[in-house]
Design a protein around this motif. Sequence first.
Motif, mmCIF file in Angstrom:
data_model
loop_
_atom_site.group_PDB
_atom_site.id
_atom_site.type_symbol
_atom_site.label_atom_id
_atom_site.label_comp_id
_atom_site.label_asym_id
_atom_site.label_seq_id
_atom_site.Cartn_x
_atom_site.Cartn_y
_atom_site.Cartn_z
ATOM 1 N N TYR A 29 26.017 -4.075 47.307
ATOM 2 C CA TYR A 29 24.630 -4.181 47.776
ATOM 3 C C TYR A 29 23.813 -5.153 46.924
ATOM 4 C CZ TYR A 29 25.147 -0.379 51.134
ATOM 5 O OH TYR A 29 25.541 0.393 52.199
ATOM 6 N N LYS A 30 24.072 -5.147 45.597
ATOM 7 C CA LYS A 30 23.258 -5.992 44.714
ATOM 8 C C LYS A 30 23.518 -7.482 44.973
ATOM 9 C CE LYS A 30 26.118 -6.002 40.559
ATOM 10 N NZ LYS A 30 27.327 -5.284 40.855
ATOM 11 N N GLN A 31 24.703 -7.783 45.494
ATOM 12 C CA GLN A 31 24.970 -9.170 45.858
ATOM 13 C C GLN A 31 24.421 -9.483 47.255
ATOM 14 O OE1 GLN A 31 29.111 -10.427 46.527
ATOM 15 N NE2 GLN A 31 28.664 -12.149 45.195
ATOM 16 N N LYS B 70 22.015 -8.134 48.825
ATOM 17 C CA LYS B 70 20.549 -8.152 48.891
ATOM 18 C C LYS B 70 19.941 -9.441 48.332
ATOM 19 C CE LYS B 70 19.455 -3.242 49.154
ATOM 20 N NZ LYS B 70 18.852 -2.080 48.473
ATOM 21 N N ALA C 221 18.319 -2.001 43.709
ATOM 22 C CA ALA C 221 19.765 -2.107 43.445
ATOM 23 C C ALA C 221 20.081 -1.802 41.989
ATOM 24 C CB ALA C 221 20.238 -3.491 43.791
#
Lengths: 250, 308
Positions: free
Chosen positions: A83-85, A87, A250
Amino acid sequence: MKTLQLEFYKIRRRNVWLSMFAMLGIQLLWGLWAMRNPKDWELASGWMSLLYSLSVLDGLMMPTIMSLLASRLADIEHKGNTYKQLKTLRPAACLYQAKALCGTIILIVLLALQAAFFILYGYCLGYEGNPDLHHYLLSYGLKFASCLSLFLLQLLLSMLFANQMISLVIGLGGSMIALLVMFVAHYSFLPWGGILSSTLVGMDWDKTSRIITYFYREYSPIETAAVVCIFVWVVVFYAAGHFLFTRREA
Amino acid sequence: MQMAVQNLIETHNLTKRYGKALSVNTLNMKVPPGAVYGFLGPNGAGKSTTLKMILGLVRPSAGAITLFGSPMDEKNRIRLLTDTGSLIESPSYYGHLSGEENLHIIQTLKGCTKSDVDEVLKIVRLTDAKNKLVGHYSLGMKQRLGLAAALLGFPKLLILDEPTNGLDPAGIQEMRELICSLPSEYGITVVVSSHLLSEIDQMADHVGIIRRGELVYQNTLESLHAHAKEQLALRVSNMTIAADLLRQEGIETQQEEGWLLLPMLEDALAAKLIRNIMEQNISLYRVEQRETSLEDIFLTLTGKESSL
């Protein structure tokens, strides 16, 4: 659109379709066994009995199937911490919508295959006449909405919590609740009772003749409200999932 | 007239508060173009939180971020990040997909070409393993895949959070060399965070040191090195008179724990001053040459609890 295409690309080798077909297979096996050797009176009301039986079966199984589907779609992101990538490449709202739409398409395919198989099976068994198109379309439309509300609830849980046991347990619990609802009422305002509320066919079992009579239900105002409630749940779960996922850091 | 160089990243009083805890406190970071900016600080100092705020993954409690000269907000965040690659904390990957398939996802989202995928795979030396499932990769390979994903499309800015975590010494060396080469070979500005001074010392040309959420130092690494000065330390019987004598000769001194500290002097001047002091009947017990190392400066700036 690209994000949606990637959702299908991402579930390669995750056996999402296979697990959905396996669940459908269980329903089909049950159908083959339960509907074999119909009696004459069963053939006469075959199409109505089919609608009724499918509602009961789906009412019990769909909460679990939907939790499985949502979990399969969401846990690939948790496992790889993606998710952190993602987003940084797409707005969180877009990612959520793609995930929800991907599950919705799988759900539509699942219900279409189920309908196709059982209608074909009905013809093979020799059910009299043709299925009532109006009632079948309405029934499947309501069933779709009800399953969608369950899927969106499960997706919300699966996307928010990395531990997929939480959503799976709630899915299984939902099946239990649906079973309980079935014993006490023909309708329910709970999301897990939506499929039962939207069962268009009622039945009356005569103890002496041991014959079941099927009929199209007349909806009382409260039963109608329970059906409307299905759509309310769809909106509530979609909005809640959208809000919580986009707000989440995130 | 010299044009002012526009910083790629500027933060203005950037603050992040979690309940009562202040994770990042009024931080003003400036990353010039073409730099390898080492973001240094002990574990828990607020490095990752700062980088996440720059990427829009964490909402600031206060302050502002300017990226490529434009103030970043929720509406233009994705557009501004188009020219940015990132690797935050641990690499992101789909273990059930191959390395190439993982990069295909990023390639599609970034809108770059298939040849870019091949090139970044070559850069991180994963071409031979591109068809292997990432779940079967070693940690170092996953880290390299994460870097490849960040490099896809050759963005103007690369943000790497502790990129050498989990790598073996050879992998660390390889990663360092790669990071150092990015500005000159691809024109990429790099922000790299670490809690290891030696690592930043070998990679960066600019450095920002964060301690308990506050930026306590920000300048070129050269300037930090300049702080690592040598000093003469004298231990004498009367520090006040000795300090006055030195001041008359134009030498500024500091008194510290019974020592008189003065800057490094030419041998001849040092001998003359010592003679003067002794002629005033002041006893000279010790003369030491001291060096303030980069580690000492880092520890002074970040507190003794920091790891090096």
